[in-house]
Design an enzyme around this catalytic site. Structure first.
Site, PDB file in Angstrom:
ATOM      1  N   LYS A 181      -0.690  10.735  -6.598  1.00  0.00           N
ATOM      2  CA  LYS A 181       0.380  10.471  -7.555  1.00  0.00           C
ATOM      3  C   LYS A 181      -0.107   9.456  -8.578  1.00  0.00           C
ATOM      4  O   LYS A 181      -0.281   8.279  -8.268  1.00  0.00           O
ATOM      5  CB  LYS A 181       1.630   9.903  -6.869  1.00  0.00           C
ATOM      6  CG  LYS A 181       2.843   9.865  -7.821  1.00  0.00           C
ATOM      7  CD  LYS A 181       3.912   8.881  -7.372  1.00  0.00           C
ATOM      8  CE  LYS A 181       3.692   7.483  -7.937  1.00  0.00           C
ATOM      9  NZ  LYS A 181       3.810   7.430  -9.434  1.00  0.00           N
ATOM     10  N   GLU A 194       1.397 -13.991 -11.063  1.00  0.00           N
ATOM     11  CA  GLU A 194       0.553 -12.996 -11.726  1.00  0.00           C
ATOM     12  C   GLU A 194       1.224 -12.540 -13.025  1.00  0.00           C
ATOM     13  O   GLU A 194       2.327 -11.998 -13.004  1.00  0.00           O
ATOM     14  CB  GLU A 194       0.316 -11.789 -10.817  1.00  0.00           C
ATOM     15  CG  GLU A 194      -0.644 -10.778 -11.430  1.00  0.00           C
ATOM     16  CD  GLU A 194      -0.966  -9.632 -10.511  1.00  0.00           C
ATOM     17  OE1 GLU A 194      -2.122  -9.177 -10.534  1.00  0.00           O
ATOM     18  OE2 GLU A 194      -0.073  -9.185  -9.772  1.00  0.00           O
ATOM     19  N   GLU A 206      -3.852  -2.364  -2.132  1.00  0.00           N
ATOM     20  CA  GLU A 206      -4.547  -3.255  -3.069  1.00  0.00           C
ATOM     21  C   GLU A 206      -3.488  -3.769  -4.020  1.00  0.00           C
ATOM     22  O   GLU A 206      -2.977  -3.024  -4.862  1.00  0.00           O
ATOM     23  CB  GLU A 206      -5.655  -2.485  -3.787  1.00  0.00           C
ATOM     24  CG  GLU A 206      -6.728  -3.387  -4.378  1.00  0.00           C
ATOM     25  CD  GLU A 206      -6.346  -3.911  -5.753  1.00  0.00           C
ATOM     26  OE1 GLU A 206      -5.875  -5.068  -5.820  1.00  0.00           O
ATOM     27  OE2 GLU A 206      -6.504  -3.173  -6.719  1.00  0.00           O
ATOM     28  N   CYS A 221      -5.840  -6.938 -11.660  1.00  0.00           N
ATOM     29  CA  CYS A 221      -5.462  -7.798 -10.544  1.00  0.00           C
ATOM     30  C   CYS A 221      -6.573  -8.773 -10.177  1.00  0.00           C
ATOM     31  O   CYS A 221      -6.329  -9.763  -9.489  1.00  0.00           O
ATOM     32  CB  CYS A 221      -5.059  -6.958  -9.335  1.00  0.00           C
ATOM     33  SG  CYS A 221      -6.225  -5.651  -8.947  1.00  0.00           S
TER      34      CYS A 221
END
Length: 452
Positions: free
Chosen positions: A154, A355, A229, A263
């Protein structure tokens, strides 16, 4: 089925529309994958390896087309997009060596022979992120296929085009029907069905920590395997004995590549106090030289953010009073944001702890090695980081003390297809890439054969 518009983030123009799978289409794809697994798992390892090599060759022949799609869909600079397409090829070629190297053991026991096998799990659902659509997808599907699993991929709703093309290339390479399918759709529909469908034996997810937690909780209901992750807030630690000119010149590439939508971005820059001012003097011209612009320009180093909504989110982290300096950005259409360096008042400010996923770096001083390690580890994240020093002993001490899965010394390079990649703490679970990647998609079966 519903459709979604795919937007070019550099022009804000609609590229195309893509059909989004509903629950029925998702179930049908999973069931096709489950049926295909019965054959794929029994294909001789050498034949599976040859098919993966043909897949890699098909990607290699299509590199320019894949790169152009990524430029249009994700806004990546053309030079970077070519490298990302090449990474898919390289990951597939590396994975093609795995089927014939999934070696079990013969264990000495009394009364017979004991042997182990690495058996494929079944159907694997891979949920890719929008920031690096091609590599992240390949890191999940290539070793899963190598181990004898079938895959339903996906792609992210915002960036489905290169994934769809990879599905076409897999068919051209001769992968059997149902072995590798690409299924665009919304996370709450397709992704959630990966979590709940009993035929999906493992979910691989790259994305936010919050969504990763929900996926992990859902998979726990069936004791379903996961590789996650997730988010990061990685440090860039610069000691006084480092090559400051080199460290400052490299710092923008550690945080601003892909416009900070990474990231692994080294967005917390920690600099020893005795060289703090000098480092900032060197950093400013390096930031101003960093080229944000037209992704089709061969000299561009970063493109736009992925969407207007994401640009607004990034801007919400930045207090104009704390900005030390910024780089340049284009005018006109496009979701542009300039490379930005801020000086927070302390380590508890949001810009330093959360973040941002944008081109924003927060710079703080530290006094000694112990404080650098404390500031680095005082976070829920633990994905990547860099250490800049000429002292080999210090480099090893700090690398061992930092709670992160991937560290670089005098470099910002985090990932290679031949080395393990993954995070600690709330940055993820499990490892991708490297020589043992296929093992993460297997169960170890133990067989005892009596000889008495």
């Amino acid at each position: 089925m519903t459709t979604t518009q795919v937007i070019n983030p550099a022009t804000e123009q609609v590229i195309t529309t893509v059909e989004m799978a509903d629950l029925a289409a998702t179930d049908a794809a999973i069931e096709r994958a489950h049926r295909a697994w019965a054959g794929w798992r029994t294909i001789a390892p050498g034949d599976r390896a040859r098919l993966l090599r043909r897949f890699a060759e098909a990607v290699d022949a299509d590199l320019d087309h894949l790169a152009e799609l990524e430029v249009a869909n994700a806004g990546h600079p053309i030079t970077v997009a070519r490298l990302e397409a090449a990474n898919v090829r390289d990951v597939l070629q590396y994975a093609a060596g795995m089927p014939e190297r999934l070696l079990g053991q013969q264990i000495p026991v009394d009364g017979g022979i004991d042997i182990t096998f690495h058996e494929p799990l079944g159907v694997v659902g891979v949920i890719a992120a929008w920031n690096f659509p091609m590599p992240i997808a390949a890191w999940g599907f290539a070793p899963a296929l190598a181990a004898g699993n079938t895959v339903v991929l996906k792609p992210a709703e915002l960036t489905p085009l290169t994934a769809l093309r990879l599905g076409e290339l897999a068919r051209q390479a001769g992968l059997p029907e149902g072995v590798f399918q690409v299924l665009p759709g919304e996370g709450p529909v397709v992704g959630q069905r990966f979590v709940t469908h009993p035929a999906v034996r493992k979910v691989v997810f790259t994305g936010s920590t919050g969504v990763g937690k929900r996926i992990m909780a859902g998979c726990a209901e069936q004791v379903k395997r996961v590789t996650l992750e997730l988010g990061g807030k990685s440090p860039n630690i610069v000691f006084a004995d480092a090559d400051l000119e080199r460290a400052a010149a490299a710092a923008p590439y550690g945080v601003f590549m892909n416009s900070g939508q990474d990231c692994c971005a080294r967005s917390r820059i920690l600099v020893q106090r005795s060289v703090f001012d000098r480092f900032l003097e060197l950093l400013e011209p390096a930031v101003r030289r960093f080229r944000v612009g037209d992704p089709l320009d061969e000299t561009t180093e970063a493109g736009p953010l992925i969407s207007a909504a994401h640009r607004e989110r990034v801007a919400g982290f930045v207090d104009p009073a704390a900005v030390a300096f910024t780089g340049e950005r284009p005018d006109g259409p496009g979701f542009w944001y300039p490379p930005t360096v801020v000086l927070p008042s302390g380590p508890t400010e949001r810009v330093f702890t959360e973040e941002i996923f944008g081109p924003v770096a927060a710079v703080l001083p530290f006094d000694d090695e112990a404080e650098a390690i404390h500031l680095t580890n005082d976070t829920e994240f633990g994905l990547a980081g860099s250490v800049w020093t000429r002292d080999l002993g210090r480099a090893l001490r700090v690398s061992r003390a930092v709670e992160a899965g991937n560290l670089s010394v005098n470099s910002h390079l985090s990932t290679r297809y031949s080395t393990p990649f993954g995070g600690s703490k709330q940055s993820g679970l499990g490892r991708e890439l490297g020589p043992d990647a296929a093992l993460a998609f297997t169960e170890t079966k133990n067989v005892f054969i009596a000889t008495d």
